[in-house]
Design an enzyme around this catalytic site. Structure first.
Site, short mmCIF file in Angstrom:
data_model
loop_
_atom_site.label_atom_id
_atom_site.label_comp_id
_atom_site.label_asym_id
_atom_site.label_seq_id
_atom_site.Cartn_x
_atom_site.Cartn_y
_atom_site.Cartn_z
CG HIS A 1 -0.26 0.30 2.52
ND1 HIS A 1 -0.10 1.58 3.02
CD2 HIS A 1 0.30 -0.53 3.44
CE1 HIS A 1 0.53 1.52 4.18
NE2 HIS A 1 0.79 0.26 4.46
CB CYS A 2 1.13 4.29 -1.73
SG CYS A 2 -0.43 4.56 -2.59
CB ALA A 3 -0.16 8.20 0.99
CB THR A 4 -4.61 7.42 -0.84
OG1 THR A 4 -4.00 7.41 -2.14
CG2 THR A 4 -4.31 8.73 -0.13
NE ARG A 5 -2.69 5.87 -5.11
CZ ARG A 5 -1.59 6.08 -5.82
NH1 ARG A 5 -1.39 5.39 -6.92
NH2 ARG A 5 -0.71 6.96 -5.44
#
Length: 474
Positions: free
Chosen positions: A26-30
């Protein structure tokens, strides 16, 4: 059981089951998935999950937008799915199985330049600030700059160049380091290679045109010009890949007992020699061609047409990932012309996408559930991160995305028509004005206003006139 349990179970089911997950991170929002069979993912059912704000596929990864709660959701998801945590690098490697050669090349470019962006952002802000205090006649009835009146600010102006020079003149060091790191070579050798391209022993790249005589290394049978490649992008990229290729291949054939001595020696020395005799001159020429074509196109009588096409097409390029290629062009423009007229259009495209979302917030102001997606997406977009807005709202409805593209196109024409130049890349959205050269800030502000107003009004007009039936999604 948490509020993420049921949505996580649904996502596991609709993604094709845990057997379909090759890797997930995952990243910051996804959430970022690498799927064994992407066709097994039921996009409609996934997007119907309450916590999901949209989906898209990029760089071989199926990405599910969750929002700021993604880290907590991710932990619940991997527990329910029974899959192990995956690092971003591992996910990128796994994603290569779903990419064609062009996508792989773009992914490589993105991986090279992404680690450099923090330094480029800082460098751009510093150059902009130095322009304001050093180049604009703000004092004594517009006859003197701040540094001409204040010794303190003169000292600040001089001191800040220490950082600006380190970022831009020595950019090849960062590029060769990043390539070595990405390709599995020794990062320290990448740093050494970069330094050999910008060594003070060499004639500075900025002084080549006006030099009466270029110094050479004289080997008796041949002479090699001692030219530096300060701020040059393509020579550094070519040299970095050659070093990585030689080192990784040598490791496979040289016995471990002598590898520490033989591999660095026979990887670095040939690379430096070839970089200064072949790759450097070729890279310089190619880079000059590219920057000349782009700059000439944007400053010609048909510059408005080029700007219109780029402004209109940039957002779709983001969807495909092709936008990463503009980083190298921007940096080459900065090297050749002391600034880039491409980056302002990118910042304006960010703003336009955000403005279309703001219009959707207005149109759906009674929809409290959608506000949870649209408001954070608009804020993120205005700060330069467009994916939540594009995939969570604009592409979902279709017509806001088109309105944003038209607004971006219009703002780009205003920007290019006014010869707006940025000092550097990296600062997007509304803060993008901080990257603009001081003498162009007023006209860029006008272009920003266009990028705010036009998409907002067009989105509302499209919604009221039946264009709301238009969609980019099947």
């Amino acid at each position: 059981m948490t509020k993420f349990t049921e949505p996580a179970k649904e996502l596991v089911q609709h993604i094709g089951g845990k057997e379909n997950i090759a890797a997930v991170t995952h990243c910051a929002t996804r959430m970022r998935f690498v799927l064994n069979d992407p066709s097994k993912a039921d996009v409609k059912k996934i997007e119907s999950i309450k916590l999901v704000k949209g989906t898209f596929t990029q760089a071989g990864q199926f990405q599910v937008i969750i929002g700021n709660e993604v880290a907590s959701f991710y932990q619940e998801f991997i527990k329910i799915a029974g899959v192990s945590e995956t690092s971003k690098e591992e996910a990128k490697v796994a994603a290569k199985q779903n990419m064609n050669w062009l996508q792989r090349m773009i992914a490589h470019l993105a991986d090279i330049f992404t680690p450099l962006i923090p330094a480029l952002v800082v460098g751009g802000l510093i150059l902009g600030f130095r322009n304001v205090i050093g180049d604009i006649k703000l004092l004594e009835d517009g006859t003197k700059s701040i540094i001409e009146v204040s010794q303190f600010w003169a000292g600040v102006h001089s001191f800040l160049w220490l950082i600006g020079e380190a970022v831009f003149h020595f950019l090849p060091v960062g590029i060769t380091w990043s390539i070595a790191r990405k390709m599995g070579a020794s990062p320290i050798l990448g740093i050494v290679l970069g330094i050999t391209l910008v060594s003070p022993q060499l004639l500075n790249a900025y002084g080549v045109a006006g030099a009466e005589e270029i110094p050479v290394w004289d080997f008796g049978f041949a002479k090699v010009e001692m030219i530096g490649y300060q701020a040059q992008v393509i020579p550094a990229i070519l040299a970095g890949f050659l070093l990585a290729y030689l080192e990784t291949r040598l490791r496979k054939i040289v016995p471990n007992s002598i590898s520490m001595i033989v591999v660095p020696f026979f990887a670095l020395i040939p690379t430096v020699l070839i970089a200064h005799t072949v790759l450097g001159p070729i890279g310089w020429t190619v880079g000059s061609w590219i920057s000349d074509i782009v700059y000439s196109s944007l400053t010609s009588a048909f510059g408005w047409l080029f700007a219109a096409i780029f402004g209109f097409a940039y957002a779709p390029l983001v969807i495909t990932g092709l936008h990463h290629m503009t980083n190298a062009i921007d940096l080459q423009l900065m090297s050749e012309f002391g600034g880039t007229n491409l980056w302002p259009m990118i910042a304006l495209s960010n703003i336009a996408q955000g403005s279309a979302v703001v219009a959707m917030i207005y149109l759906n102001r009674k929809n409290e559930e959608e506000k949870q997606v649209s408001i954070p997406a608009a804020i993120s977009c205005y700060l330069g991160v467009t994916e939540p807005a594009m995939f969570g709202i604009n592409l979902k409805y279709g017509f806001p995305f088109l309105a944003a593209m038209i607004g971006s196109m219009t703002a780009a024409v205003v920007s290019v028509g006014s010869n707006v130049m940025a000092n550097s890349i990296g600062v997007g959205g509304l803060p993008g004005i901080l990257s603009i050269q001081a003498q162009h800030m007023i006209m860029f502000a006008v272009a920003m206003l266009v990028a705010i107003v036009v998409p907002f009004l067009l989105t509302i007009v499209f919604a009221k006139t039946g264009m709301n039936k238009f969609s980019f999604k099947k």
